[in-house]
Design an enzyme around this catalytic site. Structure first.
Site, mmCIF file in Angstrom:
data_model
loop_
_atom_site.group_PDB
_atom_site.id
_atom_site.type_symbol
_atom_site.label_atom_id
_atom_site.label_comp_id
_atom_site.label_asym_id
_atom_site.label_seq_id
_atom_site.Cartn_x
_atom_site.Cartn_y
_atom_site.Cartn_z
ATOM 1 N N ASP A 1 -3.910 7.740 8.318
ATOM 2 C CA ASP A 1 -5.040 6.929 8.786
ATOM 3 C C ASP A 1 -4.673 5.871 9.816
ATOM 4 O O ASP A 1 -5.456 4.959 10.075
ATOM 5 C CB ASP A 1 -5.695 6.240 7.583
ATOM 6 C CG ASP A 1 -4.706 5.346 6.830
ATOM 7 O OD1 ASP A 1 -3.539 5.239 7.259
ATOM 8 O OD2 ASP A 1 -5.106 4.752 5.815
ATOM 9 N N SER B 1 0.797 -1.227 0.000
ATOM 10 C CA SER B 1 0.000 0.000 0.000
ATOM 11 C C SER B 1 0.827 1.272 0.000
ATOM 12 O O SER B 1 0.306 2.347 -0.321
ATOM 13 C CB SER B 1 -0.949 0.007 1.206
ATOM 14 O OG SER B 1 -0.229 -0.098 2.418
ATOM 15 N N HIS C 1 -0.756 4.708 7.164
ATOM 16 C CA HIS C 1 -0.097 5.292 5.997
ATOM 17 C C HIS C 1 0.212 6.768 6.232
ATOM 18 O O HIS C 1 -0.374 7.389 7.116
ATOM 19 C CB HIS C 1 -0.982 5.135 4.756
ATOM 20 C CG HIS C 1 -1.449 3.734 4.531
ATOM 21 N ND1 HIS C 1 -2.678 3.269 4.977
ATOM 22 C CD2 HIS C 1 -0.844 2.681 3.928
ATOM 23 C CE1 HIS C 1 -2.804 1.998 4.652
ATOM 24 N NE2 HIS C 1 -1.713 1.610 4.027
#
Length: 383
Positions: free
Chosen positions: A342, A37, A345
């Protein structure tokens, strides 16, 4: 390519590092990216319909873009520096994506270890490499039949001369800590890196020559990790990060450095560059105020308030009934004040800072030669 936008704060940051500039020669016709991610530009959303809704994307794209961020990722800023468009996800077939200048195989939740039924992403590193092999074979096959496809598919030269980027391994360490002690996690690092070695050698055999590898960041500084493993203050370092997780990340990075040396010895035609992401990110967290941030660890988009603003029961953007009350994990009013987005990240502002540090050449191994060829100037001229 997306429109470039930089604040006065960004300009001040850029100018503050000008005396340190050496050369990072980003001159490649295409980029092929692999990872999780940290560099996923929409792969997991396209591949398994993973929900990455508002407020993700609000800062730059003004809507969700498939990225786990309020805006751009490090890979986006690096693509800008090369002068190439943002890399489209391999798995996204909607909207006639253009792959002439590269392709992104990264997906959120990806690991170096082969995925299993419990994995967030089925697209582990080995699968991503296999996807690339098929992508290359299919692209060249189609180009041989119809030259008009050169407008949307990479040429053979683009595959040969392109940059192959990697940012993966963090999820392996992260997941292992939920069932293993620190020494057991570190003992697994050779297994993880064996997967990376096999994948890179396979890409080399496919003709890849330019490898750009990010080591793993300070895992112990993520709000989610601190909330889960940092309840005992003695487990935290002076900056509020979980020490065990950062030690494991450092052990991973030490062995990754050794692997890169091995690559340089065995893969004679390869150019292997290792980027010290751990040092850049840890320095940002340790000295956040010097870089214009106000919150080094707390999540911008979360629930619960400071010091972490993170609750594992609710994700960024969700509204749920918790303990009898309807609550929303909403974003902060100014994302540029936060390093973390969040709980897992980084914010666009933090990603931009990290990218700026990469481009100074200070955190790159081997160090770039001194010259003024650095395309860092391209960041300034578009402000």
């Amino acid at each position: 390519m997306a429109i470039k936008f930089y604040t006065l704060q960004s300009l001040a940051l850029i100018l503050s590092f000008l005396p340190l500039i050496s050369s990072v020669n980003f001159s490649y016709p295409a980029v092929f990216n692999f990872g999780d991610s940290n560099s996923d530009t929409g792969g997991l959303v396209a591949g398994v319909a993973f929900p990455v809704g508002p407020p993700n994307g609000q800062t730059f794209f003004l809507k969700p873009s498939g990225r786990f961020c309020d805006g751009r990722l490090i890979v986006d800023f690096l693509m800008d520096s090369i002068g190439l468009p943002f890399v489209n996800p391999y798995l996204d077939s909607v909207g006639a994506p253009n792959f002439q200048k590269g392709c992104n195989f990264a997906t959120g939740g990806a690991t170096l270890s082969p995925a299993n039924a419990a994995s967030t992403s089925p697209f582990s590193f080995g699968i991503q490499v296999s996807e690339f092999v098929r992508f290359k074979a299919r692209a060249l096959q189609l180009l041989a039949k119809d030259k008009r496809l050169q407008k949307i598919l990479p040429s053979d030269d683009n595959f040969k001369q392109g940059l192959y980027m990697f940012d993966v391994g963090q999820n392996d360490l992260d997941g292992a800590f939920y069932s293993k002690a620190e020494d057991q996690v570190i003992a697994l690092v050779p297994n993880y890196l064996s997967e990376l070695e096999n994948g890179i050698k396979r890409l080399y055999n496919e003709g890849a020559r330019n490898f750009w590898i990010h080591n793993t960041g300070p895992l112990g500084c993520l709000p989610r990790i601190v909330a889960k493993f940092g309840k005992d203050p003695s487990k935290l370092d002076q900056f509020g990060c979980v020490s065990s997780h950062n030690r494991a990340a450092s052990a991973f990075n030490t062995q990754l450095h050794d692997l890169c040396l091995k690559f340089r010895g065995q893969l004679r035609q390869a150019n292997v560059t290792l980027v010290d992401m751990f040092s850049i990110k840890y320095d940002l967290i340790a000295n956040y105020s010097q870089y214009g941030f106000k919150q080094p660890i707390a999540a911008c988009c979360g629930f619960g308030g400071l010091p972490l603003n993170f609750d594992s029961r609710i994700n960024c953007g969700e509204t749920k009934n918790l303990d009898g009350s309807l609550v929303t994990a909403a974003p902060c009013s100014n994302t540029t004040e936060f390093v973390n987005w969040d709980g897992n990240h980084y914010t666009e502002a933090a990603n931009q800072h990290v990218s700026t540090q990469i481009l100074t050449g200070t955190y790159i191994d081997p160090p770039p030669p001194l010259s003024m060829n650095l395309l860092f100037s391209s960041l300034i001229q578009d402000i």
